[in-house]
Scaffold this active site. Structure first.
Site, short mmCIF file in Angstrom:
data_model
loop_
_atom_site.label_atom_id
_atom_site.label_comp_id
_atom_site.label_asym_id
_atom_site.label_seq_id
_atom_site.Cartn_x
_atom_site.Cartn_y
_atom_site.Cartn_z
N HIS A 27 19.71 -16.51 57.21
CA HIS A 27 18.95 -16.86 56.08
C HIS A 27 18.08 -18.49 56.45
O HIS A 27 18.79 -19.29 56.41
CB HIS A 27 19.72 -17.44 54.75
CG HIS A 27 20.14 -16.12 53.82
ND1 HIS A 27 19.40 -15.76 52.64
CD2 HIS A 27 20.90 -15.14 54.13
CE1 HIS A 27 19.97 -14.51 52.46
NE2 HIS A 27 20.93 -14.24 53.11
N GLU A 32 15.85 -19.65 54.97
CA GLU A 32 15.67 -20.94 53.95
C GLU A 32 16.94 -21.54 53.63
O GLU A 32 17.00 -22.56 52.74
CB GLU A 32 15.32 -20.08 52.85
CG GLU A 32 16.47 -19.53 51.79
CD GLU A 32 17.13 -18.33 52.16
OE1 GLU A 32 18.06 -17.97 51.82
OE2 GLU A 32 16.71 -17.75 53.36
N CYS A 68 17.84 -10.74 56.15
CA CYS A 68 18.87 -10.26 55.54
C CYS A 68 18.80 -8.64 55.55
O CYS A 68 18.83 -7.90 56.36
CB CYS A 68 19.53 -11.01 54.52
SG CYS A 68 21.28 -10.95 54.10
#
Length: 380
Positions: free
Chosen positions: A354, A356, A270
């Protein structure tokens, strides 16, 4: 209590307040995730922003400490269609309204979030004011007086003041399954394979959990940490986190990152992706209304594979400004913007989204293993 959401262009929405009362301003953006409102509220990448959720009912599973992505909320205000005042979930220990009130965050419900989202998609990101105190005219004036997101440095507000080693609970929660041998409720962590330094530009807790689940021992450092200080730690690799604000305003960070390229394997997520672009000599630009939600389609240009990804960013890398030794590896299928890149010579890669998740799909979680493999290869 009546509340007002006023936009800088003069459009106003009347609603009902929840959480705290008062007046606040910031850039307003919308998130299309169908769940994960607690993760959104506590994501440091939203620092300085008012967040509107497009999903109609919010608060139905309450709040619990395990799902927080940082030590508290970072949004300026929360805009929703309908508030669920009686959450139903065995993990819940607090209502959304009580949580926001505890932390002084304004909420406004009974807003036509579909109309608001269409307005923002047409005109682009706008400054806004949420208030229980001002009339519509004064609220519009307050929105117009709010500082713009372009040129802002919110990283200084969210980065850790001191370095620390991540040792919090990182085991993945799993259901018992006889066919896989999982006994639950947690999967055991693997042994440590690599020691890394993680720059905290607004680091989410689930990134740290996923790094530990992949075998990384993580030392978290401040955004102001110099390249010399990082190299003195002699890590196996360097991780660059997500974060808020305008990457172009963070020259004190990307000039240090430039010194680290070629020294150690680097993986950025990001804001980390955008800062690498500046470190490479490229530039970034502000998107019209950003990418925020768990349904963003991304294409891997190397394999042709499509992933549905979780995203939260208002700026993007300008591909035309990247040097010849940097390759764009991923693009957003909605608007063609850069979603990933890698250096052709040095062990450096990054993605704009992202992997995750938290919240969102896990299509891109393999990048943590790619980082580990890159470090293994670099050691060899």
């Amino acid at each position: 209590m009546k509340a007002i959401l006023a936009l800088e262009d003069g459009r106003c929405f009347e609603g009902i307040s929840f959480g705290a009362t008062g007046t606040t301003t910031g850039e307003i953006c919308f998130n299309t995730s169908m769940s994960g409102y607690q993760e959104v509220i506590t994501d440091p990448s939203y620092r300085g922003q008012i967040v509107a959720m497009t999903y109609p009912q919010i608060g139905n599973y309450g709040i619990n400490p395990e799902d927080a992505e940082s030590n508290g909320p970072h949004i300026r205000a929360f805009v929703i269609g309908e508030l669920c005042e009686v959450p139903s979930n065995w993990r819940s220990n607090q209502t959304l309204s009580a949580y926001l009130a505890e932390h002084g965050i304004l909420g406004i419900e009974d807003i036509d979030t579909r109309a608001l989202t269409k307005h923002l998609r047409t005109l682009g990101a706008l400054r806004a004011c949420v208030t229980t105190e001002l009339d519509a005219e004064a609220a519009v004036a307050a929105a117009q007086a709010a500082p713009p997101m372009a040129g802002s440095d919110f990283v200084k507000e969210v980065s850790t003041p001191t370095s620390y080693r991540w040792e919090a609970e990182s085991r993945e929660w799993v259901l018992p399954n006889a066919s896989t041998g999982a006994t639950g409720p947690y999967a055991e962590l693997p042994p440590v394979r690599h020691r890394i330094v993680a720059y905290d530009f607004g680091l989410k807790h689930n990134i740290l959990r996923r790094l530990r689940q992949t075998g990384f021992d993580v030392e978290v450092v401040s955004s102001s940490t110099t390249a010399e200080e990082v190299m003195a730690m002699n890590p196996d690799g360097i991780f660059l986190s997500n974060g808020p604000g305008d990457p172009a305003a963070l020259d004190y960070i990307y000039l240090e990152l430039r010194k680290l390229i070629g020294q150690k394997p680097i993986f950025g997520i990001c804001l980390g992706n955008q800062l690498l672009a500046h470190a490479f000599g490229g530039s970034t630009f502000k998107l019209k209304f950003g990418h925020r939600g768990g349904n963003q389609p991304v294409k891997d240009l190397r394999s042709g594979k499509i992933s549905i990804t979780s995203q939260n960013h208002g700026f993007a890398v300008d591909a035309a400004t990247l040097p010849d030794d940097v390759e764009v590896t991923h693009i957003n299928l909605n608007d063609g913007t850069v979603e990933g890149m890698r250096h052709k010579i040095h062990p450096v890669f990054s993605v704009q989204y992202h992997p995750e998740a938290a919240p969102g799909p896990n299509d891109a979680s393999y990048f943590f293993e790619e980082f580990a493999a890159l470090i293994d290869q670099s050691k060899q």
